[in-house]
Motif scaffolding. Sequence first.
Motif, PDB file in Angstrom:
ATOM      1  N   ASP A 222       8.652  22.725   2.126  1.00  0.00           N
ATOM      2  CA  ASP A 222       9.075  23.261   3.526  1.00  0.00           C
ATOM      3  C   ASP A 222       7.988  24.231   4.111  1.00  0.00           C
ATOM      4  O   ASP A 222       7.047  24.311   3.506  1.00  0.00           O
ATOM      5  CB  ASP A 222      10.221  24.659   3.174  1.00  0.00           C
ATOM      6  N   PHE A 223       7.817  24.119   5.324  1.00  0.00           N
ATOM      7  CA  PHE A 223       6.678  24.611   5.927  1.00  0.00           C
ATOM      8  C   PHE A 223       6.549  26.518   5.888  1.00  0.00           C
ATOM      9  O   PHE A 223       6.418  26.937   6.551  1.00  0.00           O
ATOM     10  CB  PHE A 223       6.835  24.449   7.553  1.00  0.00           C
ATOM     11  N   THR A 224       6.702  26.769   4.612  1.00  0.00           N
ATOM     12  CA  THR A 224       6.661  28.216   4.387  1.00  0.00           C
ATOM     13  C   THR A 224       5.468  28.280   3.137  1.00  0.00           C
ATOM     14  O   THR A 224       4.911  27.511   2.617  1.00  0.00           O
ATOM     15  CB  THR A 224       8.146  28.702   3.749  1.00  0.00           C
ATOM     16  N   ARG A 225       5.426  29.582   2.803  1.00  0.00           N
ATOM     17  CA  ARG A 225       4.441  29.954   1.803  1.00  0.00           C
ATOM     18  C   ARG A 225       5.088  29.607   0.382  1.00  0.00           C
ATOM     19  O   ARG A 225       4.462  29.006  -0.363  1.00  0.00           O
ATOM     20  CB  ARG A 225       4.167  31.517   1.919  1.00  0.00           C
ATOM     21  N   GLU A 226       6.270  29.869   0.242  1.00  0.00           N
ATOM     22  CA  GLU A 226       6.954  29.548  -0.916  1.00  0.00           C
ATOM     23  C   GLU A 226       7.015  28.127  -1.235  1.00  0.00           C
ATOM     24  O   GLU A 226       6.576  27.445  -2.444  1.00  0.00           O
ATOM     25  CB  GLU A 226       8.548  29.921  -0.990  1.00  0.00           C
ATOM     26  N   GLY A 227       7.295  27.182  -0.031  1.00  0.00           N
ATOM     27  CA  GLY A 227       7.156  25.788  -0.057  1.00  0.00           C
ATOM     28  C   GLY A 227       5.645  25.230  -0.552  1.00  0.00           C
ATOM     29  O   GLY A 227       5.561  24.342  -1.471  1.00  0.00           O
ATOM     30  N   GLY A 228       4.651  25.803   0.056  1.00  0.00           N
ATOM     31  CA  GLY A 228       3.300  25.314  -0.516  1.00  0.00           C
ATOM     32  C   GLY A 228       3.096  25.941  -1.515  1.00  0.00           C
ATOM     33  O   GLY A 228       2.278  25.206  -2.430  1.00  0.00           O
ATOM     34  N   HIS A 229       3.724  27.012  -2.306  1.00  0.00           N
ATOM     35  CA  HIS A 229       3.177  27.359  -3.684  1.00  0.00           C
ATOM     36  C   HIS A 229       3.834  26.447  -4.503  1.00  0.00           C
ATOM     37  O   HIS A 229       3.053  26.013  -5.602  1.00  0.00           O
ATOM     38  CB  HIS A 229       3.652  28.740  -3.934  1.00  0.00           C
ATOM     39  N   SER A 230       5.098  26.155  -4.304  1.00  0.00           N
ATOM     40  CA  SER A 230       5.923  25.170  -5.369  1.00  0.00           C
ATOM     41  C   SER A 230       5.041  23.759  -5.419  1.00  0.00           C
ATOM     42  O   SER A 230       4.891  23.234  -6.629  1.00  0.00           O
ATOM     43  CB  SER A 230       7.282  25.380  -4.951  1.00  0.00           C
ATOM     44  N   ALA A 231       5.002  23.464  -4.178  1.00  0.00           N
ATOM     45  CA  ALA A 231       4.366  22.041  -4.232  1.00  0.00           C
ATOM     46  C   ALA A 231       2.896  21.733  -4.680  1.00  0.00           C
ATOM     47  O   ALA A 231       2.627  20.943  -5.403  1.00  0.00           O
ATOM     48  CB  ALA A 231       4.215  21.686  -2.654  1.00  0.00           C
ATOM     49  N   ALA A 232       2.047  23.158  -4.658  1.00  0.00           N
ATOM     50  CA  ALA A 232       0.656  23.081  -5.068  1.00  0.00           C
ATOM     51  C   ALA A 232       0.873  23.140  -6.549  1.00  0.00           C
ATOM     52  O   ALA A 232       0.001  22.481  -7.376  1.00  0.00           O
ATOM     53  CB  ALA A 232      -0.098  24.410  -4.597  1.00  0.00           C
ATOM     54  N   VAL A 233       1.860  23.981  -6.938  1.00  0.00           N
ATOM     55  CA  VAL A 233       1.775  23.688  -8.768  1.00  0.00           C
ATOM     56  C   VAL A 233       2.053  22.617  -9.236  1.00  0.00           C
ATOM     57  O   VAL A 233       1.440  22.093 -10.257  1.00  0.00           O
ATOM     58  CB  VAL A 233       3.030  24.856  -9.153  1.00  0.00           C
ATOM     59  N   THR A 234       3.023  21.801  -8.416  1.00  0.00           N
ATOM     60  CA  THR A 234       3.385  20.368  -8.993  1.00  0.00           C
ATOM     61  C   THR A 234       2.053  19.489  -8.756  1.00  0.00           C
ATOM     62  O   THR A 234       1.810  18.828  -9.891  1.00  0.00           O
ATOM     63  CB  THR A 234       4.445  19.798  -8.051  1.00  0.00           C
ATOM     64  N   LEU A 235       1.125  19.582  -7.742  1.00  0.00           N
ATOM     65  CA  LEU A 235      -0.092  18.774  -7.637  1.00  0.00           C
ATOM     66  C   LEU A 235      -1.036  19.233  -8.667  1.00  0.00           C
ATOM     67  O   LEU A 235      -1.307  18.275  -9.122  1.00  0.00           O
ATOM     68  CB  LEU A 235      -0.426  18.999  -5.964  1.00  0.00           C
ATOM     69  N   LEU A 236      -1.133  20.459  -8.866  1.00  0.00           N
ATOM     70  CA  LEU A 236      -2.422  20.986  -9.883  1.00  0.00           C
ATOM     71  C   LEU A 236      -1.962  20.449 -11.418  1.00  0.00           C
ATOM     72  O   LEU A 236      -2.824  20.235 -11.873  1.00  0.00           O
ATOM     73  CB  LEU A 236      -2.315  22.384  -9.617  1.00  0.00           C
ATOM     74  N   ARG A 237      -0.718  20.508 -11.550  1.00  0.00           N
ATOM     75  CA  ARG A 237      -0.267  20.357 -13.069  1.00  0.00           C
ATOM     76  C   ARG A 237      -0.291  18.791 -13.325  1.00  0.00           C
ATOM     77  O   ARG A 237      -0.750  18.160 -14.426  1.00  0.00           O
ATOM     78  CB  ARG A 237       1.135  20.880 -13.395  1.00  0.00           C
ATOM     79  N   LYS A 238       0.477  18.059 -12.339  1.00  0.00           N
ATOM     80  CA  LYS A 238       0.242  16.649 -12.447  1.00  0.00           C
ATOM     81  C   LYS A 238      -0.801  15.689 -12.088  1.00  0.00           C
ATOM     82  O   LYS A 238      -1.124  14.818 -12.678  1.00  0.00           O
ATOM     83  CB  LYS A 238       1.716  16.083 -11.756  1.00  0.00           C
TER      84      LYS A 238
END
Length: 329
Positions: A222-238
Amino acid sequence: MARLTSTGPTLQQVATLAGVSLATASRVLHGSGGRRVDPSLTSRVVDAAAQLRYVAHAPAQSLARSRSTMVGLLVHDIADPYFAAIAAGAMRVAREHDLMVLVANTFRDPSLERDYVARLRAQRARAVLLAGSAFNDFSMAAELTAFAESGGRVAAIGGHGTGFDTVALDNFGGAQQVAQHLVSLGHKRIGVICGPSTLATSQSRLDGFASVVKPVAVAESDFTREGGHSAAVTLLRKHRPTAIFAHNDLMAVGALAALRELGRTGVSVVGFDDLPVAVDVTPALTTVRLDLDAIGASAMELVLSDHPPGRSISAEAVLVVRESTSPVG
């Protein structure tokens, strides 16, 4: 005492012609009942009212003058600073013309967006301004055309089909600038946090970036802070990127928070839009600047002008480099 009688068509006649209940016709034309009406029924009621030349009592004087002094402004999420800034510019111009702006929150629901346009047509609004990104898999060209054919004006920020006034945003070119900047800093493993794929803005920003360098991974959110946070965690870990390009500033702020929580350093982050928050976070955010207030003002000026519809104005996108990006360590 003489009785006053009405010689005009009744609401019941409108309902009968549209093939709906009296209550449904009232909800569409009077906004009563508080319940949402299916867009297909809304269009039938509006068309029936136009065919019968039905005039509701409350707006009768406005209808007699052909158009009301209302302008509809449709946004995806008024709580989003992006849309709030656009609305501020549009409303400033409307005030100069002594017009009232009705802001409608569509919650990124294409059927609700179309429903609002039909309701604005029923209320004989002078113009409608679409501030949200167009939906890739949905077109309401017929509804907008009907609004324009009834005498109203339409302007879109981004694009909602041809034939309407448009303020074109350089999403593609802005994303290209982001990619070129990160490549110049030596980044090769770049993750992209994109908005919903159903929105044209998301696709344009992703395409612009990919025209320069292919991202190591793309996470949709989503175009939200929460959306960016969850997506970044996925990118950084994987995928462990050395840089992240988020499709708006709120998502980028969420990505910065994820970096802090995971203890990751040396990862560059870039946003898009240049909201005020971009200079308030630490590190200050590198982002693409769009003059949102001016964009909103330009869109409102288009729908209030007398020129033939179909004019397009381009809004420049400019990369603003701050402390959130640095060379690969």
